[in-house]
Design a protein around this motif. Sequence first.
Motif, short mmCIF file in Angstrom:
data_model
loop_
_atom_site.label_atom_id
_atom_site.label_comp_id
_atom_site.label_asym_id
_atom_site.label_seq_id
_atom_site.Cartn_x
_atom_site.Cartn_y
_atom_site.Cartn_z
N PHE B 184 129.10 55.85 17.35
CA PHE B 184 130.02 54.85 17.91
C PHE B 184 131.04 55.51 18.80
CE2 PHE B 184 128.48 51.27 15.75
CZ PHE B 184 128.29 51.54 14.42
N ILE B 185 131.60 56.56 18.26
CA ILE B 185 132.66 57.25 19.00
C ILE B 185 132.09 57.92 20.24
CG2 ILE B 185 134.52 58.92 18.79
CD1 ILE B 185 134.45 58.38 15.80
N ALA B 186 130.86 58.43 20.11
CA ALA B 186 130.22 59.05 21.27
C ALA B 186 130.05 58.03 22.39
CB ALA B 186 128.87 59.63 20.87
N VAL B 187 129.58 56.85 22.03
CA VAL B 187 129.38 55.81 23.04
C VAL B 187 130.71 55.42 23.67
CG1 VAL B 187 128.75 53.39 23.34
CG2 VAL B 187 127.29 54.90 22.02
N ASN B 188 131.74 55.42 22.85
CA ASN B 188 133.06 55.07 23.35
C ASN B 188 133.55 56.11 24.36
OD1 ASN B 188 135.61 54.12 23.71
ND2 ASN B 188 136.31 54.49 21.63
N ASP B 189 133.36 57.36 24.02
CA ASP B 189 133.89 58.42 24.87
C ASP B 189 133.20 58.48 26.23
OD1 ASP B 189 134.72 60.97 22.40
OD2 ASP B 189 135.88 59.40 23.35
N ASP B 190 131.91 58.54 26.19
CA ASP B 190 131.18 58.67 27.45
C ASP B 190 129.75 58.26 27.20
OD1 ASP B 190 129.85 59.49 29.76
OD2 ASP B 190 131.26 61.14 30.05
N GLU B 191 129.44 57.09 27.71
CA GLU B 191 128.13 56.52 27.37
C GLU B 191 126.97 57.32 27.93
OE1 GLU B 191 128.31 52.32 27.48
OE2 GLU B 191 126.17 52.22 27.93
N ALA B 193 126.87 60.52 28.75
CA ALA B 193 126.70 61.78 28.01
C ALA B 193 126.05 61.52 26.67
CB ALA B 193 128.06 62.45 27.83
N ALA B 194 126.47 60.44 26.05
CA ALA B 194 125.91 60.11 24.74
C ALA B 194 124.41 59.88 24.84
CB ALA B 194 126.60 58.88 24.17
N SER B 195 124.01 59.08 25.82
CA SER B 195 122.58 58.78 25.89
C SER B 195 121.82 60.02 26.30
CB SER B 195 122.31 57.61 26.83
OG SER B 195 122.43 57.98 28.15
N ALA B 196 122.47 60.88 27.06
CA ALA B 196 121.80 62.14 27.41
C ALA B 196 121.64 63.03 26.19
CB ALA B 196 122.59 62.86 28.49
N SER B 197 122.49 62.83 25.20
CA SER B 197 122.38 63.65 23.99
C SER B 197 121.50 63.01 22.95
CB SER B 197 123.77 63.88 23.37
OG SER B 197 124.67 64.25 24.36
N GLY B 198 120.86 61.95 23.30
CA GLY B 198 119.94 61.33 22.34
C GLY B 198 120.57 60.23 21.50
N VAL B 199 121.79 59.86 21.80
CA VAL B 199 122.42 58.74 21.08
C VAL B 199 122.12 57.46 21.85
CG1 VAL B 199 124.63 57.70 20.52
CG2 VAL B 199 124.26 60.13 20.08
N ASN B 200 121.52 56.51 21.20
CA ASN B 200 121.13 55.29 21.90
C ASN B 200 122.29 54.29 21.98
OD1 ASN B 200 120.02 52.94 22.79
ND2 ASN B 200 118.23 53.02 21.46
N PRO B 201 122.89 54.13 23.15
CA PRO B 201 124.07 53.26 23.24
C PRO B 201 123.75 51.81 22.89
CG PRO B 201 123.70 54.44 25.31
CD PRO B 201 122.51 54.69 24.46
N VAL B 202 122.57 51.37 23.25
CA VAL B 202 122.20 49.99 22.96
C VAL B 202 122.29 49.74 21.47
CG1 VAL B 202 120.32 48.33 22.95
CG2 VAL B 202 120.72 49.72 24.96
N ARG B 203 121.70 50.62 20.70
CA ARG B 203 121.68 50.43 19.26
C ARG B 203 123.10 50.38 18.69
NH1 ARG B 203 119.21 54.97 15.58
NH2 ARG B 203 117.30 54.41 16.65
N TYR B 204 123.94 51.30 19.18
CA TYR B 204 125.28 51.35 18.61
C TYR B 204 126.12 50.16 19.01
CZ TYR B 204 124.55 55.84 16.54
OH TYR B 204 124.08 56.84 15.74
N LYS B 205 126.00 49.77 20.28
CA LYS B 205 126.81 48.64 20.72
C LYS B 205 126.43 47.39 19.95
CE LYS B 205 127.29 49.95 25.55
NZ LYS B 205 127.16 49.42 26.90
N VAL B 206 125.12 47.16 19.87
CA VAL B 206 124.68 45.96 19.17
C VAL B 206 125.06 46.02 17.70
CG1 VAL B 206 122.67 44.63 18.49
CG2 VAL B 206 122.82 45.50 20.80
N THR B 207 124.89 47.21 17.09
CA THR B 207 125.26 47.34 15.68
C THR B 207 126.73 47.03 15.47
OG1 THR B 207 123.66 49.12 15.50
CG2 THR B 207 125.19 48.87 13.67
#
Lengths: 385, 309, 303
Positions: B184-191, B193-207
């Motif tokens: 969550f915090i990763a998506v908040n900081d920089d989406e 960069a987050a998705s480049a690091s393998g964190v799926n922003p879609v999943r987190y935002k929707v969650t």
Amino acid sequence: MKRALNLWLGSLALTPVLLFLITGCNPSGGGRGDVIKIGEFASLTGKEATFGQSSHEGTVLAIEEINAAGGVLGKQIELLTEDTQSKAGEPATVVNKLISRDGVVGVLGEVASSRSLEAAPICQQNKIPMVSPSSTNPKVTEVGDYIFRVCFIDPFQGTVMANFATRTLHATRVAIFTDVKSDYSKGLAKFFKDQFLKNGGQIVAELDFNGGDKDFKGQLTAIKAANPEAVFVPGYYTDAALIAIQAKQLGLNVPLLGGDGWESEKLTEIGKEAVEGDYFSTHYSAEVGSEMSRAFVANYQKRWKGKRPDALAACGYDSALVLVDAIRRAGSTDGAKVRDALAATRDFKAVTGTITINAQRDASKSAVILTIRDGKYKYLETIEP
Amino acid sequence: MKSGAKRYLLLALLAAVVISFFSAYFNRYYLGVTIDVGINIILAVSLNLINGHTGQFSLGHAGFMAVGGYIAAKFSLMLSPALPPWAQPLIFGAGLLLGGSVAALTGLAVGVPTLRLYGDYLAIVTLGFGEIIRVFFQTTETFGAATGLTGIPNWTNFGWAWGSAAICVFVVTCLVNSTYGRGFIAVNDDEIAASASGVNPVRYKVTAFVIGAFFAGIAGGLYAHHKSFLSPTGFDFMKSIDIVVMVILGGMGRTVGVIIAAILLTLLPEYLREFSDYRMILYALLIIIIMITRPQGLFTFGFKVRNSK
Amino acid sequence: MTEFLQQLINGLALGAIYALIALGYTMVYGILRFINFAHGDVFMLGAFAGLFLTPVVQRFFPPQSYLGGIVVLLLAMAICTGFGILIEILAYRPLRNRPKLTVLITAIGVSLFIEYTCQHRLVFGAAPRKFPDLIPVTTWNVDQLVVSSTQVIVFVTTILLLIILRFIVQKTRMGTAMRAVSFNEQAAALMGVNINSIISFTFGLGSALAAAGGILFAMSYSSIDPLMGVQTGLKAFVAAVVGGIGNLPGAALGGILIGVIETFAGGIPGLSNYRDGIAFTILIVVLIFRPTGLLSKPQVEKV
């Protein structure tokens, strides 16, 4: 370190809450001491402030007059007013405060049926009588035997206008323009429609608006296309005046019909020529009004710097009068006794007419139909319940 | 850490239930206000997950509250006449969960289309959704339309309100502090960069939306059974703004701060009732002054003020 | 067919007012990147300024004359320009470098403050008031169509103001500076642009437009009250976003679009009770297909 800080802050936060809770441990009495406390809840700010302020001004005038004449049961009345900000959720908090913390013996309020409905169960549970000045939804008094009102209800008023349309105006094709945000408007519209159809009339168009909107041309154009002989607009004067103006602008030159929500000097002030020839039902008329209503108008203008009272102010005034009269007749401020006295109110002379509280705890009183001619109200007829 | 947190939760729940037993001794008005505080804590903490932790600027939270409230209320109204008193808590709990779940679905419905929107666009769309939900309840007869729902049984007491608040805080805090929650915090900081690091922003935002909406729905159900009355006008965007102010004042993303802000902003208007004429004017002025003097939130210590991007 | 044309006329007149207010929103957003929630309330203040100015102006000019009307309009615009700049200096300037959310909440606070203060008995009071007739009104009846001269004036004035605005933004030095600040504030400062005065100027300009909107609205609908800015302001803001926030023609387009669709929806029996939700539905639909609004160019986000 952060955890400890968080914990510390958390406990700090909860302390005011606990303190708050514990402060309220000792409930205060009601009619103790040298004053009798009556509570009032009204929307003094927010979207419906104009109605709440009117009602409040009528109530305050009544209490001041009663106090000047010696109060009731030998004591002065203290009116505790709370603002509901036109918000749902506030009446519950506020009425709880008036009853549990301030110890009022009776509650006056509210104008809007929805807010009355929210507060009524609380008054009922606490066995504190509640008198609503102008809530017209039948459900309000159905909540319990401690809930009363001094105005007539939607079924009666809607029927009155429907019969007027059929019998006096000989209209057979009517359009209905309802305020979808106001449950007063929807109630009136429903009963008008039922009766009008029963009278053999036809509803040629049914459209809605949002109370507070300023532009009605879209809907009025559609109404005009349906070619009605009259349009029933069961709303408040704030909208009715504008609707009248815009209807005339669009060439819709048929009479408009309304209910007691129309009654205010603002209607003619804003509507001017556009409202000429329109009709509405209300509680009383200055022409056939009693000396009491004339005195009320004069005193109201003196107290509130030249402002003329509208129907809501008159109802606010009467609600206070009726409650205090019941306390007087009961000879005590005990909830059950005041309730019985309220239920026994017969032919009580009030500003808005002669009030008799019926078995449903609603006011059984006549309605008058007024029309607007030369910028003034002109009395047409009285309809008995 | 986890077991410690669980201990606090159990303690909180116990305290809530115990205080609840003494309900009769408390003044109804004060008790009512503290229940309001509990409900507002749930609202603020759930919105904080969306706005604060995940950085999605949502202005329609009142809509989720409305959904949960109306569904739970309708459920109770339909079932309560037919049931014996001992079944009431069960019905209440079931109704709350039902309301929360439908609200969560609504959160899904709002979270998905808004994925491509950012900042102010997101704000206005969520506000729009909130208004559409309100208009829906205002026009649907089943939910009472303009009149609203009356006679909702008054089942919310201190225990339910604060117990639910404790559970909500527990869930959100554990979620955010977990490894999963770092997303969550990763998506908040920089989406990006987050998705480049393998964190799926879609999943987190929707969650975030779904969980936030779920708890808002629970809060709505508690609210409905507290005031015994629901009116669509109570869920307009002003209500959403009220909750947003709590989150901002508490410092976005600081759960403790948000809780304190919720408590303060619920109690403050009650204390200001003395100045009833000027109450709302003072409230607005207070918001302005606090924002100008302590914009990082009242309760964030050692938190760097972030400059605008 | 007549009904359709009539609704179109009604819609255009309503849309023009939304457009005027939307222009103010979009200008402030373009320069400062924040939503000035208090904009709708400046609209309201403009209308009230007109209410109090009219009796004064009508002592010098014949009542109900075009000249008198224009004077009231200009004076109200001037007063609100002052208000707008005042709000900016007091409430927004201290927060210049803060996150946008902070300024947003402050804007909400300012909006609430203005509304509640004006509702107070000692200020304007909550009751609606009649707005005096500023200019002579004539109605033209073509067949079954009714067109009021006020509607025409509203529309024409909006177009005029839009043209003047575009001229200011594109052709004057202030306008160029405004555009520079909206592209890159720091670079503009390096180029010698006085950021503070540009921002104040923008606010002043936006507030003047809002005031104009307020006067035109009051002329069209005769009744003003302290909360009139809330719903109208919100819809105008939606219009600005629909058109692409930061984009001037977009705001105008958005305003007209929302005005027209709302009016048509009002005339349809089943739909009229959803009128409140129409503006937002349009918004959501537009943003799903064009996430940055109708006329704005999608911005590439640099990594």
